[in-house]
Design a protein around this motif. Structure first.
Motif, PDB file in Angstrom:
ATOM      1  N   PHE A  49       0.825  -1.204   0.000  1.00 11.99           N
ATOM      2  CA  PHE A  49       0.000   0.000   0.000  1.00 11.99           C
ATOM      3  C   PHE A  49       0.868   1.265   0.000  1.00 11.99           C
ATOM      4  O   PHE A  49       0.636   2.200  -0.769  1.00 11.99           O
ATOM      5  CB  PHE A  49      -0.908  -0.037   1.232  1.00 11.99           C
ATOM      6  N   ASN A  53       1.305   3.837  -3.326  1.00 11.38           N
ATOM      7  CA  ASN A  53       0.948   5.253  -3.157  1.00 11.38           C
ATOM      8  C   ASN A  53       2.075   6.155  -3.663  1.00 11.38           C
ATOM      9  O   ASN A  53       1.828   7.219  -4.236  1.00 11.38           O
ATOM     10  CB  ASN A  53       0.661   5.550  -1.688  1.00 11.38           C
ATOM     11  N   TYR A  76      -5.420  -2.163  -2.606  1.00 12.55           N
ATOM     12  CA  TYR A  76      -6.395  -1.528  -1.708  1.00 12.55           C
ATOM     13  C   TYR A  76      -7.473  -2.545  -1.285  1.00 12.55           C
ATOM     14  O   TYR A  76      -7.895  -2.592  -0.127  1.00 12.55           O
ATOM     15  CB  TYR A  76      -7.064  -0.343  -2.407  1.00 12.55           C
ATOM     16  N   VAL A  95      -6.298   5.179   3.847  1.00 14.57           N
ATOM     17  CA  VAL A  95      -6.953   4.609   2.666  1.00 14.57           C
ATOM     18  C   VAL A  95      -8.063   5.539   2.181  1.00 14.57           C
ATOM     19  O   VAL A  95      -8.179   5.835   0.979  1.00 14.57           O
ATOM     20  CB  VAL A  95      -7.523   3.207   2.995  1.00 14.57           C
ATOM     21  N   ILE A 111     -14.196  -2.562  -3.224  1.00 11.90           N
ATOM     22  CA  ILE A 111     -13.651  -1.598  -2.261  1.00 11.90           C
ATOM     23  C   ILE A 111     -14.797  -0.921  -1.503  1.00 11.90           C
ATOM     24  O   ILE A 111     -14.754  -0.782  -0.274  1.00 11.90           O
ATOM     25  CB  ILE A 111     -12.773  -0.555  -2.987  1.00 11.90           C
TER      26      ILE A 111
END
Length: 480
Positions: A49, A53, A76, A95, A111
């Motif tokens: 993660f 990013n 994610y 997140v 998600i």
């Protein structure tokens, strides 16, 4: 001419530097992407993660490569899925912040599903903590009450014992004093009589009889005084005992009142005295109802247990966690505050757990549908008429209350409800459930985007007197 060559040379150098920077950036994005993919493959989703990013930030927001979006969406999704299982929400806010920046990732259905699950988990954790705190507070209050009552009772007992002992000592002293005085008087009279007899031994028999009568009278008077003293002592002791008994009854009454305010003690309720009509006169049955027999108490207890089981089935079918429990407890509190007696309030409590029993007759796919046709809406509304097949366990003497709860809980005061009843024509139980259910829906977390706090929810109900009984809403505002 020389100036033009310098300009061309400077432009070439700038173009070359820009190409070199783009090449380095692209290469760095590729390295971050590869590292994120390695961490994802190794199931180190937290590190994956952070790395993806970094790759997203190095890319232009409107020109993020498709492979970066694809890998970011997968990372994610796995990270949120892991949060739902481990309940470790340390990266959850990060997140959400990143999802606001990248709508393409945010729009992924899985998600969004995981976000809703986490929202519900967080709400459940808060609810559990709040319930534990409330339970601890209630236990603390009960313990303090018991300790205080025991201390009061002990103090009263000591005080009464002291008073009784004091009165008894005084009476004993008085009796002893009277006894001593009586003995002295009798002795003096006897001595005086003896002396007199000696002196007048030669007098007439008439004089002797007079002296004997006087001595007898004195003895009778003294005896009467002793009896009066003993009777006064007995009366004082009886008064003290009566005072002690009254105090004990008062303490017992205080304890019973506290117990009746808790929902668990259902075996202490008397007869029903129920009001099933739609009268707006709250509290007309507030006087205590006749005491129930043991069989009636057992019947009421079993009724509540059966309602709790059916309420859990209704909540599972409608996906409304604890709705039955929350609405029924609120209806009970409203009924008590509005002046209904304990028995009526408990039957209202039981009926409010199963008022939506008709939903069990509605197909599951219709209950879970996100949008409905007009025909489906009519079918869904018909749940108010489908209750009877599920309430066969309800005793006949309580049936009217349960029927009104199930049939009329969607009635509005202006007559715009399902059956068109207005104002006082709507049964009391239906008006209570209508307010309690609407309030619970406004503050529930079934849709996390529309949660209201308690104050806002009350204001919403108050703003619609055409739908809700204003007296019930006022009491609700006072107790929540």
């Amino acid at each position: 001419m020389l100036q033009n060559k310098k300009t061309l040379l400077l432009a070439f150098l700038c173009f070359f530097a820009a190409g070199l920077m783009f090449s380095q950036t692209s290469s760095l994005v590729t390295r971050y992407l590869q590292k994120a993919d390695d961490e994802y493959t190794a199931m180190n989703y937290e590190e994956a993660f952070k790395t993806i990013n970094a790759a997203l930030k190095l890319s232009e927001r409107d020109e993020v490569p498709g492979n970066v979006y694809l890998l970011a969406t997968q990372i994610y999704t796995k990270l949120l899925d892991k949060m739902t299982k481990t309940k470790d929400f340390s990266l959850y806010n990060d997140v959400l912040m990143n999802l606001q920046s990248y709508p393409k990732i945010n729009d992924d259905p899985q998600i969004q599903k995981n976000i809703k699950i986490i929202q519900q988990l967080q709400a459940d954790i808060k609810d559990a903590a709040r319930e534990a705190k409330n339970r601890e507070m209630m236990e603390s209050i009960s313990e303090n009450q018991r300790a205080g009552q025991e201390e009061i009772l002990k103090s009263i007992n000591e005080s009464n014992a002291t008073m009784i002992n004091s009165v008894s000592d005084k009476m004993n002293t008085a009796i002893e004093s009277v006894g001593e005085k009586t003995a002295t008087a009798v002795r003096e009279v006897s001595e005086h009589t003896t002396n007199t007899m000696r002196e007048i031994s030669k007098t007439s028999n008439k004089t002797i009889w007079i002296i004997a009568i006087l001595g007898g009278l004195i003895f009778i008077i003294v005896f009467i005084l002793v009896l009066i003293g003993i009777r006064a002592s007995s009366r004082a002791s009886a008064m003290q005992a009566e005072q002690l008994d009254s105090t004990l009854k008062l303490i017992a009454g205080m304890q019973q009142t506290n117990n009746q305010l808790l929902l668990g003690g259902i075996t202490d309720f008397g007869g029903m005295g129920l009001k099933s009509a739609g009268s707006s006169r709250w509290g007309v049955d507030a006087l205590p109802a006749p005491e129930m027999t043991e069989d009636e108490k057992a019947e009421l207890k079993q009724l509540v247990i059966d309602c709790e089981k059916l309420g859990a089935e209704i909540d599972a079918a409608t996906k409304r966690k604890n709705n039955s429990k929350n609405v029924s407890e609120l209806v009970y509190k409203l009924a008590m505050q509005l002046g209904l007696n304990q028995n009526s309030s408990m039957i209202y409590f039981a009926a409010a757990m199963v008022y939506d029993a008709g939903f069990l007759a509605i197909p599951e796919e219709l209950l879970e549908a996100e949008s409905l046709t007009d025909e489906q809406r009519l079918q869904l509304r018909d749940h108010v008429n489908q209750y009877e097949q599920y309430l066969g366990f309800v005793p006949r003497k309580y049936w009217q209350i349960f029927k009104e709860a199930a049939l009329y809980h969607h009635e509005n005061t202006d007559g715009s409800g399902y059956h068109g009843l207005t104002g006082p024509d709507i049964p009391q139980i239906a008006r209570l459930i209508h307010v309690a259910e609407s309030y619970n829906s406004l503050i529930s977390r079934r849709n996390y985007k529309q949660i209201m706090d308690k104050e806002t929810a009350i204001e919403e109900l108050e703003s619609k007197p055409n739908l809700y009984d204003v007296d019930v809403v006022k009491v609700l505002d006072a107790i929540v």
